[in-house]
Design an enzyme around this catalytic site. Structure first.
Site, short mmCIF file in Angstrom:
data_model
loop_
_atom_site.label_atom_id
_atom_site.label_comp_id
_atom_site.label_asym_id
_atom_site.label_seq_id
_atom_site.Cartn_x
_atom_site.Cartn_y
_atom_site.Cartn_z
N HIS A 104 12.30 23.92 54.03
CA HIS A 104 11.25 24.64 53.31
C HIS A 104 11.18 24.21 51.85
CE1 HIS A 104 15.12 26.57 53.20
NE2 HIS A 104 14.81 26.96 52.00
N CYS A 105 11.97 23.19 51.45
CA CYS A 105 11.93 22.74 50.05
C CYS A 105 11.35 21.33 49.95
CB CYS A 105 13.34 22.70 49.46
SG CYS A 105 14.17 24.25 49.38
N ILE A 106 12.09 20.38 50.52
CA ILE A 106 11.80 18.97 50.24
C ILE A 106 10.43 18.52 50.75
CG2 ILE A 106 12.74 16.64 50.34
CD1 ILE A 106 14.39 18.77 48.77
N ASP B 282 7.85 21.06 48.15
CA ASP B 282 7.76 21.06 46.68
C ASP B 282 6.94 19.90 46.12
OD1 ASP B 282 9.34 23.22 47.05
OD2 ASP B 282 11.18 22.33 46.25
#
Ligand code: SAJ
Length: 454
Positions: A273-275, A278
């Site tokens: 859910h980040c890389i 973002d």
């Protein structure tokens, strides 16, 4: 000297009341850290089950033991509520809400907007508001400051505002909130000083930057750096494969360089859910300024192509065995987005599962951390990693290299294993092993015909 209603003194004395809005994998550890540092804290969340859990002394986040929550709730330093009217009680509000992508891949800042409205409705002079959610540069100033100043209060005089990106790495035992440097950027000098002193109460090192935009962009640089370098090493895997070179040998060799190199490893794609998310916040912001963030877009293209690349390797491995994908039984080892987590968000294994089914394969998965998963509305259950399932599979694909899986059993029972994660490095057994790039490795059961490399 700005009159801050005595807030700086109360923060330094740890008498300020701390509110954390959003008790997920960022907010719950944060509010627990503040409470353990001696602050009286109030956690806010829209989900009653989360509030009931916390008030019942239970943690829903792996990184926070329930005993810590129970102790803090029992001694009154931690409370949780769905009653956002109680925001008026706290001196500091830290916003830790999700910042996902929308269905069309644009930033979804609706959670920040909603949190901003909740805070605005109770904003009073003397409050410090901090945003921790990863977002595009300008959000704190353009979105939050404008919303909060609709109250007629003025930032830097009546209330205070800063951005400080979260750096929580779920499951990381080495780096905690306390020992991970914390970047802080305030809207005004006094906003900055208040936020800096606040975090100095709970983290070893506060990294001060000149404005919230620098803090917002620093976080995006950190994770865009990862996405681009993962894209690079994935492209190197495709290159190595075309050259018949073992990419893992190449990465291991390059990793011996003691300076100027950082190890990344190829895989089936980019999950979490980040890389994957973002960098798209930055790409979107720059598109609005008519600038194309080419590295971000290219890396996203390469990474997004990896599931299909792994499926093509799987098809080639079956082909060498004289089998079609259509009708073949495929067992995926691992469905979560990376090793030793139960999170399947954006997991490339889901794409691989779907692509193989679309080609007519009979697909099952085994994941010790994920008992069941829904893919496009259809639910699949994890199957036991039993000899029978391995022997019945026409091919096994190691999509996630969890620890604690009996890889030797896999090698001894399966006929063909495609290994995008190099989980089988150094092992031999019955099965033929097809790495994500480079020549296949013969198994004891059937030697490779010459030229059967993929
Ligand atoms: N991946 C590769 N090759 C690599 C590294 C990762 O294919 O060399 C894949 C993973 O399998 C996964 C995806 O990329 O599918 C993302 O992996 P990640 O290791 O970046 O893990 P995340 O998504 O949990 O990223 C978080 C981030 N933490 C924060 O944003 C606070 C990231 O900044 C951390 O560096 C990362 O954890 C970490 O190092 O564990």
């Amino acid at each position: 000297m700005t009159d801050d209603f005595g807030l700086l003194d109360r923060i330094a004395a740890r008498e300020a009341r701390i509110g954390v809005l959003g008790l997920g994998y960022v907010g719950l550890p944060l509010v627990v850290h503040f409470a353990e540092a001696g602050f009286r804290c109030l956690g806010f969340d829209v989900k009653p089950e989360i509030i009931d859990g916390v008030m019942g002394g239970r943690s829903h986040i792996d990184d926070v033991g329930s005993e810590r929550v129970a102790t803090l709730v029992a001694d009154g330093s931690l409370e949780a509520t769905t009653d956002f009217d109680r925001l008026v009680e706290v001196d500091v509000v830290v916003i830790c809400v999700p910042t996902p992508l929308s269905k069309v891949g644009d930033p979804d800042v609706s959670f920040i907007v909603s949190a901003g409205e909740q805070v605005k409705a109770r904003l009073r002079p003397g409050q410090l508001v901090i945003l921790e959610s990863t977002t595009y540069p300008g959000t704190t100033r353009e979105l939050l400051q404008n919303t909060l100043e609709e109250t007629g209060l003025t930032v830097g005089q009546d209330f205070f505002l800063a951005f400080s990106p979260e750096r929580v790495d779920p499951g990381n035992r080495d780096f905690t909130i306390k020992n991970t440097p914390k970047i802080v950027g305030g809207l005004t000098p006094h906003c900055h000083e208040l936020a800096t002193v606040l975090y100095q109460q709970i983290v070893d090192e506060v990294v001060e930057v000149s404005c919230p935009e620098a803090a917002e962009l620093a976080k995006l640089l950190e994770n865009t750096f990862r996405a681009v370098n993962i894209g690079l090493v994935n492209e190197m895997a495709v290159i190595a494969d075309r050259l018949g070179i073992d990419i893992w040998e190449v990465v291991d060799a390059a990793s011996t360089k003691p300076y100027g190199f950082m190890r990344f490893t190829p895989g089936p794609g980019l999950g979490g859910h980040c890389i994957p998310v973002d960098p798209q916040y930055l790409a979107w912001k720059m598109r609005s300024l008519r600038y194309r963030t080419r590295f971000i877009e290219l890396a996203a293209e390469v990474n997004a192509e990896m599931p299909r690349y792994v499926v093509s390797k799987t098809a080639e491995a079956l082909n060498v065995a004289g089998k079609a994908v259509n009708g073949s039984r495929v067992l995926l080892l691992g469905i979560s987005y990376k090793a030793n987590v139960d999170d399947t968000r954006e997991s490339p294994a889901l794409d691989i599962h779907k692509l193989l089914r679309e080609m007519g394969a009979i697909v099952s998965y085994h994941d010790p951390h994920v008992s069941s998963v829904s893919i496009d509305g259809e639910t699949f259950e994890s199957v036991p990693l039993a000899a029978k399932a391995l022997e019945e599979a026409d091919v096994v694909v190691v999509t996630t290299d969890h620890e604690g899986v009996d890889y030797q059993l896999v090698l001894d029972r399966a006929e063909i294993v495609v290994d995008p994660r190099n989980a089988l490095r150094g092992r031999t057994g019955r099965a033929i092993i097809y790495p994500v790039a480079g020549p296949a490795r013969a198994g004891s059961a059937q030697p490779l015909e010459v030229g059967s490399r993929l």
